[in-house]
Scaffold this active site. Structure first.
Site, mmCIF file in Angstrom:
data_model
loop_
_atom_site.group_PDB
_atom_site.id
_atom_site.type_symbol
_atom_site.label_atom_id
_atom_site.label_comp_id
_atom_site.label_asym_id
_atom_site.label_seq_id
_atom_site.Cartn_x
_atom_site.Cartn_y
_atom_site.Cartn_z
ATOM 1 N N ASP A 1 -6.403 -4.060 24.622
ATOM 2 C CA ASP A 1 -6.832 -5.224 25.407
ATOM 3 C C ASP A 1 -7.625 -4.686 26.597
ATOM 4 O O ASP A 1 -7.148 -4.697 27.739
ATOM 5 C CB ASP A 1 -5.609 -6.032 25.853
ATOM 6 C CG ASP A 1 -4.890 -6.653 24.667
ATOM 7 O OD1 ASP A 1 -5.535 -7.387 23.907
ATOM 8 O OD2 ASP A 1 -3.698 -6.371 24.487
ATOM 9 N N ARG B 1 -0.478 -9.605 16.297
ATOM 10 C CA ARG B 1 -1.104 -10.646 15.477
ATOM 11 C C ARG B 1 -1.477 -10.161 14.078
ATOM 12 O O ARG B 1 -1.809 -10.969 13.224
ATOM 13 C CB ARG B 1 -2.334 -11.217 16.188
ATOM 14 C CG ARG B 1 -1.964 -12.067 17.408
ATOM 15 C CD ARG B 1 -3.165 -12.766 18.013
ATOM 16 N NE ARG B 1 -2.774 -13.766 18.993
ATOM 17 C CZ ARG B 1 -2.686 -13.561 20.299
ATOM 18 N NH1 ARG B 1 -2.939 -12.367 20.807
ATOM 19 N NH2 ARG B 1 -2.324 -14.535 21.122
ATOM 20 N N HIS C 1 3.071 -0.530 21.463
ATOM 21 C CA HIS C 1 3.949 -0.725 22.624
ATOM 22 C C HIS C 1 4.797 0.532 22.871
ATOM 23 O O HIS C 1 5.005 0.936 24.016
ATOM 24 C CB HIS C 1 4.903 -1.899 22.390
ATOM 25 C CG HIS C 1 4.228 -3.225 22.248
ATOM 26 N ND1 HIS C 1 4.165 -3.905 21.054
ATOM 27 C CD2 HIS C 1 3.602 -4.017 23.163
ATOM 28 C CE1 HIS C 1 3.534 -5.048 21.232
ATOM 29 N NE2 HIS C 1 3.167 -5.144 22.499
ATOM 30 N N GLY D 1 6.711 -8.932 23.560
ATOM 31 C CA GLY D 1 7.592 -8.698 22.418
ATOM 32 C C GLY D 1 6.808 -8.499 21.134
ATOM 33 O O GLY D 1 5.625 -8.153 21.162
ATOM 34 N N LEU E 1 7.255 -6.063 19.130
ATOM 35 C CA LEU E 1 6.842 -4.697 19.464
ATOM 36 C C LEU E 1 6.446 -3.885 18.235
ATOM 37 O O LEU E 1 7.009 -4.045 17.156
ATOM 38 C CB LEU E 1 7.986 -3.984 20.197
ATOM 39 C CG LEU E 1 8.468 -4.667 21.483
ATOM 40 C CD1 LEU E 1 9.578 -3.848 22.134
ATOM 41 C CD2 LEU E 1 7.325 -4.900 22.469
ATOM 42 N N HIS E 2 5.461 -3.009 18.439
ATOM 43 C CA HIS E 2 5.003 -2.099 17.382
ATOM 44 C C HIS E 2 4.718 -0.747 18.022
ATOM 45 O O HIS E 2 4.942 -0.569 19.237
ATOM 46 C CB HIS E 2 3.767 -2.686 16.684
ATOM 47 C CG HIS E 2 2.690 -3.131 17.634
ATOM 48 N ND1 HIS E 2 1.973 -2.255 18.410
ATOM 49 C CD2 HIS E 2 2.241 -4.367 17.966
ATOM 50 C CE1 HIS E 2 1.114 -2.920 19.147
ATOM 51 N NE2 HIS E 2 1.256 -4.212 18.913
ATOM 52 N N GLU E 3 4.216 0.175 17.212
ATOM 53 C CA GLU E 3 3.980 1.546 17.694
ATOM 54 C C GLU E 3 3.089 1.588 18.947
ATOM 55 O O GLU E 3 3.227 2.471 19.773
ATOM 56 C CB GLU E 3 3.337 2.398 16.599
ATOM 57 C CG GLU E 3 4.319 3.144 15.740
ATOM 58 C CD GLU E 3 5.217 4.114 16.513
ATOM 59 O OE1 GLU E 3 4.719 4.907 17.329
ATOM 60 O OE2 GLU E 3 6.439 4.077 16.300
#
Ligand code: PAF
Length: 283
Positions: free
Chosen positions: A152, A189, A39, A33, A35-37
C-alpha cells in the site's frame, strides 16, 4: 500460548504504561486482520527493532465507501491470533467500532496533495479514514516505531507525511511487499479471487517486472516504461486497469516525460469483482 488481547483503551494504556516504566522500546503493526505472510514480515521487522511488539486488528469502517466491501471484508480472528502467537507478539489491541468511534465522533484527518491522487481518485474518502484511524492508534499505543507494507505504497507515503507534518514522535518504516511464488502481491483480498482468476492475477507482477527490466536496461521514458507494463496486463482482457502511473517516490508527483529521480510504478486493476493494487520501485 495466544498473545494477550487488549480490548479496552484502559487495558491498552495500563499495558503501555507498565512497559514504558520498565524502559521497553515499543513497536507497533496496525492491521485489519485476515493476516498473511505480508503482515508477518512486518511483525518480524517490528520484533527485530524493539523489545515489545503490539499488533492491532481493527476493520476500520471509515476507510470503506458505502459501495465497498466492509461487511464482506474477511474476519479470521482465531487464525490471526494463532499466527501472532507463533510470532511471539506481546499483545494484540482489538478495539471495537464504538471504542474507536464513540457517539458524537466528528474529527477527521484530511490529507491534501498526495492523498487526492491515484487511490484518492478511485476511493475519495479512503485516505481520510486511514489517516484518522492511524493517528488515533498512534495516540493510543504511543509506539516508538511503526511498520507498514509498501504494497500500500500511497498509504505508507501518506502516513510518513502525516508524521512529519503533525510532528508525531514516531518512526515510520516501510517494508518490502511479500509476493506469492508467481509474483502476486500478498493481500487479504486475494482470497476473493476465483480459481480461474488467480493465475491471471500474476500478470500484474509480470507487467511491473517488465517495466523494471526495461528500466534496468537504461530506459528512462515514462511512456515506454508504462507501455512495457501495460502490454503484459492488457494481454489478459479479464484484467481491467483503473490506473497505471509512474510517480516520484518522495511525493508521488508525476514526471514531465523522462524519469529524473527515484520512481515507483503504481497501478490498480479489477479482476472480476476483486480490486487489486500493486507497485514496484524502479531501481
Ligand atoms: O493497511 C491496512 O491494513 C489499513 O489501512 C490500516 C493501516 C491498518 C488502517 O486501518
Amino acid at each position: 500460548m495466544l498473545p494477550s488481547t487488549l480490548i479496552s483503551i484502559a487495558d491498552l494504556k495500563a499495558r503501555r504504561d507498565t512497559w514504558a516504566a520498565e524502559g521497553h522500546r515499543l513497536a507497533f503493526v496496525p492491521t485489519m486482520g485476515a493476516l498473511h505472510e505480508g503482515h508477518l514480515s512486518l511483525v518480524r521487522a517490528a520484533k527485530s527493532a524493539a523489545d515489545r511488539v503490539i499488533v492491532s486488528i481493527f476493520v476500520n469502517p471509515t476507510q470503506f465507501a458505502p459501495s465497498e466491501d466492509l461487511s464482506k471484508y474477511p474476519r479470521t480472528i482465531s487464525a490471526d491470533l494463532e499466527l501472532l502467537a507463533s510470532e511471539a507478539v506481546d499483545a494484540v489491541f482489538l478495539p471495537n467500532d464504538t471504542t474507536m468511534y464513540p457517539e458524537g465522533f466528528q474529527t477527521f484527518v484530511h490529507g491534501k496533495g498526495m492523498a487526492l491522487q491515484l487511490e484518492g481518485i478511485s476511493r475519495p474518502h479512503h485516505f481520510e479514514g486511514v489517516l484518522t484511524v492511524v493517528l488515533k492508534l498512534f495516540n493510543l499505543v504511543q509506539p516508538d516505531i511503526v511498520f507498514f507494507g509498501k504494497k500500500d505504497y500511497q498509504q505508507w507515503r501518506l502516513i510518513s507525511q502525516m508524521v512529519t507534518d503533525l510532528n508525531l514522535p514516531v518512526k515510520v518504516i516501510g517494508c518490502e511487499t511479500v509476493r506469492e511464488s508467481d509474483g502476486l502481491a500478498m493481500s487479504s483480498r486475494n482470497r476473493y479471487l476465483s480459481g480461474s482468476e488467480r493465475p491471471i492475477a500474476a500478470a500484474i507482477f509480470q507487467g511491473l517486472d517488465a517495466a523494471r527490466q526495461l528500466y534496468r536496461q537504461g530506459e528512462r521514458s515514462t511512456s515506454k516504461l508504462l507501455a512495457a507494463c501495460h502490454s503484459q496486463i492488457t494481454a489478459h482482457p479479464e484484467l481491467l486497469l483503473e490506473y497505471i502511473e509512474i510517480r516520484r517516490r518522495r511525493d508521488l508527483n508525476a514526471f514531465e516525460t523522462d524519469l529524473t529521480e527515484e520512481a515507483v510504478l503504481l497501478l490498480a486493476a479489477k479482476l472480476g469483482k476483486t480490486r487489486l493494487i500493486d507497485n514496484i520501485e524502479l531501481d
